[in-house]
Write an enzyme that holds these catalytic residues in place. Sequence first.
Site, PDB file in Angstrom:
ATOM      1  N   HIS A 809       0.820  -1.214   0.000  1.00 30.91           N
ATOM      2  CA  HIS A 809       0.000   0.000   0.000  1.00 30.91           C
ATOM      3  C   HIS A 809       0.856   1.268   0.000  1.00 30.91           C
ATOM      4  O   HIS A 809       0.335   2.360  -0.212  1.00 30.91           O
ATOM      5  CB  HIS A 809      -0.971  -0.018   1.194  1.00 30.91           C
ATOM      6  N   ASP A 865       0.054  -7.830   1.560  1.00 29.11           N
ATOM      7  CA  ASP A 865       0.537  -6.443   1.535  1.00 29.11           C
ATOM      8  C   ASP A 865       2.067  -6.430   1.537  1.00 29.11           C
ATOM      9  O   ASP A 865       2.700  -6.188   2.564  1.00 29.11           O
ATOM     10  CB  ASP A 865      -0.025  -5.691   2.744  1.00 29.11           C
ATOM     11  N   SER A 966       4.552   2.600   7.977  1.00 35.12           N
ATOM     12  CA  SER A 966       4.145   1.563   7.024  1.00 35.12           C
ATOM     13  C   SER A 966       5.315   1.132   6.160  1.00 35.12           C
ATOM     14  O   SER A 966       6.125   1.956   5.711  1.00 35.12           O
ATOM     15  CB  SER A 966       3.028   2.077   6.113  1.00 35.12           C
TER      16      SER A 966
END
Length: 1019
Positions: A809, A865, A966
């Site tokens: 992402h 992911d 992230s």
Amino acid sequence: MVLASFLVSGLVLGLLAQKMRPVQSKGVDLGLCDETRFECKCGDPGYVFNIPVKQCTYFYRWRPYCKPCDDLEAKDICPKYKRCQECKAGLDSCVTCPPNKYGTWCSGECQCKNGGICDQRTGACACRDRYEGVHCEILKGCPLLPSDSQVQEVRNPPDNPQTIDYSCSPGFKLKGMARISCLPNGQWSNFPPKCIRECAMVSSPEHGKVNALSGDMIEGATLRFSCDSPYYLIGQETLTCQGNGQWNGQIPQCKNLVFCPDLDPVNHAEHKVKIGVEQKYGQFPQGTEVTYTCSGNYFLMGFDTLKCNPDGSWSGSQPSCVKVADREVDCDSKAVDFLDDVGEPVRIHCPAGCSLTAGTVWGTAIYHELSSVCRAAIHAGKLPNSGGAVHVVNNGPYSDFLGSDLNGIKSEELKSLARSFRFDYVRSSTAGKSGCPDGWFEVDENCVYVTSKQRAWERAQGVCTNMAARLAVLDKDVIPNSLTETLRGKGLTTTWIGLHRLDAEKPFIWELMDRSNVVLNDNLTFWASGEPGNETNCVYMDIQDQLQSVWKTKSCFQPSSFACMMDLSDRNKAKCDDPGSLENGHATLHGQSIDGFYAGSSIRYSCEVLHYLSGTETVTCTTNGTWSAPKPRCIKVITCQNPPVPSYGSVEIKPPSRTNSISRVGSPFLRLPRLPLPLARAAKPPPKPRSSQPSTVDLASKVKLPEGHYRVGSRAIYTCESRYYELLGSQGRRCDSNGNWSGRPASCIPVCGRSDSPRSPFIWNGNSTEIGQWPWQAGISRWLADHNMWFLQCGGSLLNEKWIVTAAHCVTYSATAEIIDPNQFKMYLGKYYRDDSRDDDYVQVREALEIHVNPNYDPGNLNFDIALIQLKTPVTLTTRVQPICLPTDITTREHLKEGTLAVVTGWGLNENNTYSETIQQAVLPVVAASTCEEGYKEADLPLTVTENMFCAGYKKGRYDACSGDSGGPLVFADDSRTERRWVLEGIVSWGSPSGCGKANQYGGFTKVNVFLSWIRQFI
């Protein structure tokens, strides 16, 4: 009176002035002006004389002045005097005219002929005696007529004859009228007669008859001949007497004839038949000659003229017309240089020894056009290694070239479409008593071939070479008469000679063009096209002068006829057998004839790279037809090629040790036999006698190795470029006797998961880090066009010098799987501060080359992911930049147990809801998937932790990964080794929608172990 005249004159002038106003007046003859004179030219070129001209009075602005009346100028008067011969001032005509001119101004052209005199005023002609008419064009009486030298004539009267009587000298007969008369119309009554010589009477031929068809044996008289049966008339059936007193042919004979068989047509040839008897007796009776001429670029092989012998046989075999290559052929020549139209054979001549040389051949029977043409001919069995002539035929396109090993030559296989060729045999020509081939002439112990075909010097030399000869070369600067006579006999006036003049300003230096047997002396030297002055002038022989022939030079590129020559003396020498090819070697031939190995010729052998010669280097053909020594062999030198150099490493090659003994490092003593000293000495083997011949080891050691090859016993020592790499495989490898390196191939792989920072990361309630403490941490910035700035939005982990792993992402557009353009990202390694302006020189910034997102990535629930970023340029490993270790099944089982502590790092939001200015760390325990799901369920945020995820964090919150973290690493300490290593088990993926560090709302991480196979597809 004077006053009155003045007054009158003034009055007149005044009136004239008023009349001629306002500017200029017309001339008036008032008697006030004197005459002027014009200078005119009489005749051309002639002379100058003066002509008086009257002047008038003119007025201009009331003032009088004088000039010729009526504005007369010299150009108006003088031109007409140019036609005169003599002129007189005041006379309005020419005094006399030039010859053939008449009239007042000599403008008429006299028409008088035959010496008539023209009247210069009227143009009338006064004729000489014997002529009359307006222009004296009519001759009185008849004109005189020419007569032959043998005719005698008497004119009556002599000056203006009215009759002429003719007679002949003794031995001639008068043909025509003996007297002719002059008629009133001025014409003679007949043509003058001729005196014709009489032809001698001819007797009947043996076995035949002759009949005269007229009485007098003068011009036009005919004799007819015939033969008694069974004889045939050889020659003309009739003879006619000519005006010179000779019959128009030879007296025929009567013979009993035989006939030769019909001849087959010769391709590409024209022929002329010269028959000794009439055609009615048969096509080729005895004495018939048939002469052949080849058309276009074809050369005649054999006799150019065949004669029908009295026994009914032809004087020789029919010739053939073939194309001959006009380039010299050597063992390296490729067929493509000699091919003609499809199906068209071209003759070439290969030198001896081509199986001993290198040169690739593709195909079997049908060969690729780039093959060595002579080696292919040997492979096909069309030629022996001793060379010879062969026909090369264009076979057209072909694509299935098969390899084979035939006649000592190995051909290669090739499966590509290309032009191909094959071979035809050359018909062997017979040799006469002299030993020369058919159609060649023996000249001073040489065989000479003469052609009128025109070629440039080098092309002519090529044709001769492919006829197993060379351009005619003489060993002295005197042209032998025998050669001159031969060339003249073939109709040649100029011909190339295999000699060359170095400098037009210096005496001739003759140069031999035979490159296989060069003899150097004062008068004969070898020609090299690269020498100054040799590029343009070549020597030819001019034989137009019947008394002598001379050397001359002209441009080598100018076409000329030429003569080829071969030495007859070679044919009497002993000849050695073909020694055959030398495997893995080459041969240089010296002094061999173009068609074999004769006494005195020699072969010098050499070996290919990585081979040495065992035996005699040079062998010579002796006078008894044997070689002076056996053919040597080429033995391969065993070597090892360059060992592979590992990336980020180096290899050092050390030469073999000088001793063949083997020493064992660390041996405390040497074992000795328990024998008395004399016996111990006697146990040693006696010394071997020294050989005069070098040993195989000595020969092999003297061979110079090409770059990248190393001798047996050489050692390869491997090292990595820095301490950030570790060597896998053999540190040292040795070149063995099979040409292989011992041991395992070496490689330098980055040392992973090692942190140089001494600080322990497990500090409870702490979040500070040190510079370089987490050297695999990558910062990922994205270009924000709206804000015109780079923003550090995610983290990542360095796997090796070129690859970073992060969350999917981080590199896709929000809520989609569409990958953002790699140009919008920058990666930072060795970074500590968020603010780029605080980066030091140890921070490495890289651009993205490619981005790969797992194909199963689901942006809805962040399953799968994970993404990989390939850097455009690799990073350099330093204290601050090092890769992280990937997990194994064992480490994952040990680390992903509930309660196991891990460290997460990044520049994400802190408890003050601001982005961290330096790298932050947090120690998090692993949480069971069920506990994680239950915690979110209690917060009314139900979710599923898939098998590709795991959770970590605290029940009460406290520390957590947050926005900005992230893609960053979650690492575990691995103390199973001597030195602690860190292992990447998780990638920061997701958290609570309610915020970071919330109770019972744990952080979600991508389980790296699940994706190892996918990762290894790229790195």
